[in-house]
Design a protein around this motif. Structure first.
Motif, mmCIF file in Angstrom:
data_model
loop_
_atom_site.group_PDB
_atom_site.id
_atom_site.type_symbol
_atom_site.label_atom_id
_atom_site.label_comp_id
_atom_site.label_asym_id
_atom_site.label_seq_id
_atom_site.Cartn_x
_atom_site.Cartn_y
_atom_site.Cartn_z
ATOM 1 N N LYS A 1 -8.006 4.915 1.434
ATOM 2 C CA LYS A 1 -7.134 5.815 0.371
ATOM 3 C C LYS A 1 -5.684 5.740 0.725
ATOM 4 C CE LYS A 1 -10.990 9.080 -0.452
ATOM 5 N NZ LYS A 1 -11.418 10.515 -0.400
ATOM 6 N N ASN A 2 -5.571 4.591 1.483
ATOM 7 C CA ASN A 2 -4.129 4.446 1.871
ATOM 8 C C ASN A 2 -3.314 3.879 0.744
ATOM 9 O OD1 ASN A 2 -4.571 5.285 4.494
ATOM 10 N ND2 ASN A 2 -5.030 3.614 5.207
ATOM 11 N N LEU A 3 -2.273 4.596 0.234
ATOM 12 C CA LEU A 3 -1.340 4.076 -0.739
ATOM 13 C C LEU A 3 -0.549 3.143 -0.279
ATOM 14 C CD1 LEU A 3 -0.865 4.789 -4.064
ATOM 15 C CD2 LEU A 3 0.966 6.429 -3.161
ATOM 16 N N ILE A 4 -0.120 2.209 -1.196
ATOM 17 C CA ILE A 4 0.855 1.126 -0.861
ATOM 18 C C ILE A 4 1.869 1.002 -2.081
ATOM 19 C CG2 ILE A 4 -0.438 -0.153 0.898
ATOM 20 C CD1 ILE A 4 -0.896 -2.048 -1.225
ATOM 21 N N PRO A 5 3.102 0.414 -1.929
ATOM 22 C CA PRO A 5 4.173 0.492 -2.872
ATOM 23 C C PRO A 5 3.807 -0.572 -3.619
ATOM 24 C CG PRO A 5 5.316 0.312 -0.969
ATOM 25 C CD PRO A 5 3.841 0.768 -0.638
ATOM 26 N N CYS A 6 4.049 -0.862 -4.951
ATOM 27 C CA CYS A 6 3.961 -2.071 -5.655
ATOM 28 C C CYS A 6 5.189 -3.167 -5.177
ATOM 29 C CB CYS A 6 4.033 -1.986 -7.018
ATOM 30 S SG CYS A 6 3.885 -3.509 -7.943
ATOM 31 N N PRO A 7 4.987 -4.214 -4.834
ATOM 32 C CA PRO A 7 6.154 -5.286 -4.481
ATOM 33 C C PRO A 7 6.795 -5.583 -5.777
ATOM 34 C CG PRO A 7 4.110 -6.273 -4.207
ATOM 35 C CD PRO A 7 3.855 -4.865 -4.444
ATOM 36 N N ASP A 8 6.491 -5.471 -6.880
ATOM 37 C CA ASP A 8 7.249 -6.062 -7.999
ATOM 38 C C ASP A 8 7.851 -5.041 -8.618
ATOM 39 O OD1 ASP A 8 6.306 -8.756 -7.562
ATOM 40 O OD2 ASP A 8 4.576 -8.475 -8.967
ATOM 41 N N CYS A 9 7.211 -3.893 -9.192
ATOM 42 C CA CYS A 9 8.100 -3.007 -9.893
ATOM 43 C C CYS A 9 8.371 -1.661 -9.102
ATOM 44 C CB CYS A 9 7.149 -2.352 -11.068
ATOM 45 S SG CYS A 9 5.643 -1.510 -10.296
#
Length: 102
Positions: free
Chosen positions: A80-88
């Motif tokens: 359930k670890n959230l990661i940021p999107c590398p593109d947007c």
């Protein structure tokens, strides 16, 4: 007996003070030698701004769908670890930025 007299006089004094406060907040107008005097009252101005434009409601911007995350939250697989999107850069504001000194 004195208790009731004290309560009644206290109520009357409070009522009169409340009326005086309302009168002072709305303003008092009186004349002295044909001069109008005002106490704590603002006169309403009749000035109209002709050149003033009405504010228009901001139109919501339509964002295109990101190919990587498809506008959904990205998680590490199986957790359930959230990661940021590398593109947007979706959810990038939820993470602390670490400055790397090289």
């Amino acid at each position: 007996m004195f208790l009731f007299i004290g309560l009644i006089t206290g109520l009357l004094i409070g009522y009169k003070l409340n009326d005086l406060i309302k009168l002072l907040s709305s303003g008092i107008e009186f004349k002295i030698f044909a001069y109008k005097m005002y106490i704590s009252k603002r006169e309403k101005s009749h000035v109209v701004n002709i050149g003033e434009k009405k504010k228009q409601a901001a139109h919501p911007t339509i964002k295109t769908e990101c190919a990587t995350c498809k506008n959904e939250d990205m998680f590490i697989a199986g957790t359930k670890n959230l990661i940021p999107c590398p593109d947007c850069k979706r959810n990038a504001s939820k993470f602390k930025r670490i400055a790397l000194d090289c």
